[in-house]
Design a protein around this motif. Sequence first.
Motif, mmCIF file in Angstrom:
data_model
loop_
_atom_site.group_PDB
_atom_site.id
_atom_site.type_symbol
_atom_site.label_atom_id
_atom_site.label_comp_id
_atom_site.label_asym_id
_atom_site.label_seq_id
_atom_site.Cartn_x
_atom_site.Cartn_y
_atom_site.Cartn_z
ATOM 1 N N LEU A 17 9.206 -2.260 -14.530
ATOM 2 C CA LEU A 17 8.528 -1.529 -13.466
ATOM 3 C C LEU A 17 8.927 -2.061 -12.100
ATOM 4 C CD1 LEU A 17 6.405 0.362 -12.199
ATOM 5 C CD2 LEU A 17 4.709 -1.401 -12.709
ATOM 6 N N LEU A 18 8.995 -3.380 -11.959
ATOM 7 C CA LEU A 18 9.368 -3.968 -10.671
ATOM 8 C C LEU A 18 10.792 -3.588 -10.278
ATOM 9 C CD1 LEU A 18 7.715 -7.477 -11.061
ATOM 10 C CD2 LEU A 18 6.882 -5.530 -9.700
ATOM 11 N N GLU A 19 11.695 -3.559 -11.244
ATOM 12 C CA GLU A 19 13.072 -3.125 -10.959
ATOM 13 C C GLU A 19 13.080 -1.671 -10.487
ATOM 14 O OE1 GLU A 19 15.920 -4.739 -10.689
ATOM 15 O OE2 GLU A 19 14.963 -6.632 -11.214
ATOM 16 N N LEU A 64 10.387 -2.740 -2.388
ATOM 17 C CA LEU A 64 10.327 -4.194 -2.467
ATOM 18 C C LEU A 64 11.650 -4.734 -2.979
ATOM 19 C CD1 LEU A 64 9.992 -4.710 -5.814
ATOM 20 C CD2 LEU A 64 7.726 -3.874 -5.278
ATOM 21 N N GLU A 65 11.819 -6.025 -2.829
ATOM 22 C CA GLU A 65 12.954 -6.736 -3.418
ATOM 23 C C GLU A 65 12.380 -7.652 -4.485
ATOM 24 O OE1 GLU A 65 16.286 -6.495 -2.843
ATOM 25 O OE2 GLU A 65 15.821 -4.816 -1.515
ATOM 26 N N VAL A 66 13.013 -7.693 -5.646
ATOM 27 C CA VAL A 66 12.489 -8.497 -6.749
ATOM 28 C C VAL A 66 13.531 -9.512 -7.185
ATOM 29 C CG1 VAL A 66 13.189 -6.808 -8.507
ATOM 30 C CG2 VAL A 66 11.377 -8.415 -9.020
ATOM 31 N N ARG A 67 13.061 -10.733 -7.457
ATOM 32 C CA ARG A 67 13.927 -11.785 -7.987
ATOM 33 C C ARG A 67 13.244 -12.330 -9.233
ATOM 34 N NH1 ARG A 67 13.817 -15.835 -4.050
ATOM 35 N NH2 ARG A 67 12.432 -17.080 -5.324
ATOM 36 N N CYS A 68 13.917 -12.199 -10.355
ATOM 37 C CA CYS A 68 13.372 -12.682 -11.622
ATOM 38 C C CYS A 68 13.628 -14.173 -11.743
ATOM 39 C CB CYS A 68 14.008 -11.934 -12.791
ATOM 40 S SG CYS A 68 13.413 -12.494 -14.398
#
Length: 185
Positions: free
Chosen positions: A116-118, A126-130
């Motif tokens: 979902l975040l991707e 938003l920007e997401v970093r796993c």
Amino acid sequence: MTQRVTVSLDDDSGAALERLLAETGNGQSEIVRQALAFYAANFEAASGQPSDNLEQYYQMLTSGEHVLLDVDFLHAFLEHCHAGGDPDPAFVEAADRVSDYHAREYAARFEEVGELLEWLSFCGFLEVRCEGDGVYHIVFPSEAIRWFMTRFIERSTVDLPTEITIEQGVSKVIIAEGEYDERTR
């Protein structure tokens, strides 16, 4: 090193070359060099093999559910909703209805919060970093968008097969599937 190429043009490509010569003032060789460089850079789209992102944008826009929106409009809209402090309660109620609807949709679409975040990252919110182990650092372009999207994520993930924990900062949050314990990171 210069490499010479002889090209046969049909009527359409000949007319295109003449139009570009008139519009740019460049010579034929320069136009052909630029056209080849552009074609090489955009080969997937030009050859009917769009990238995954382009295909997803196409699907989103043709479904009629999504629109392209300049990010400045989004910022202006959210700032207006926050004018004078807390967001307008009518706006919050409407946004919550949208979030609750998406919760049903996302339950069938996503197995993990990372997916979902991707998706939301792809949409430009938003920007997401796993970080691994179900921990994600999320960066938002403004505090208003952080508030809006964090609330959306909280409400739209209630039906996913995993629980999430959200630790908020000013413009960033940490989202973890399950309990997040900073001391064990």
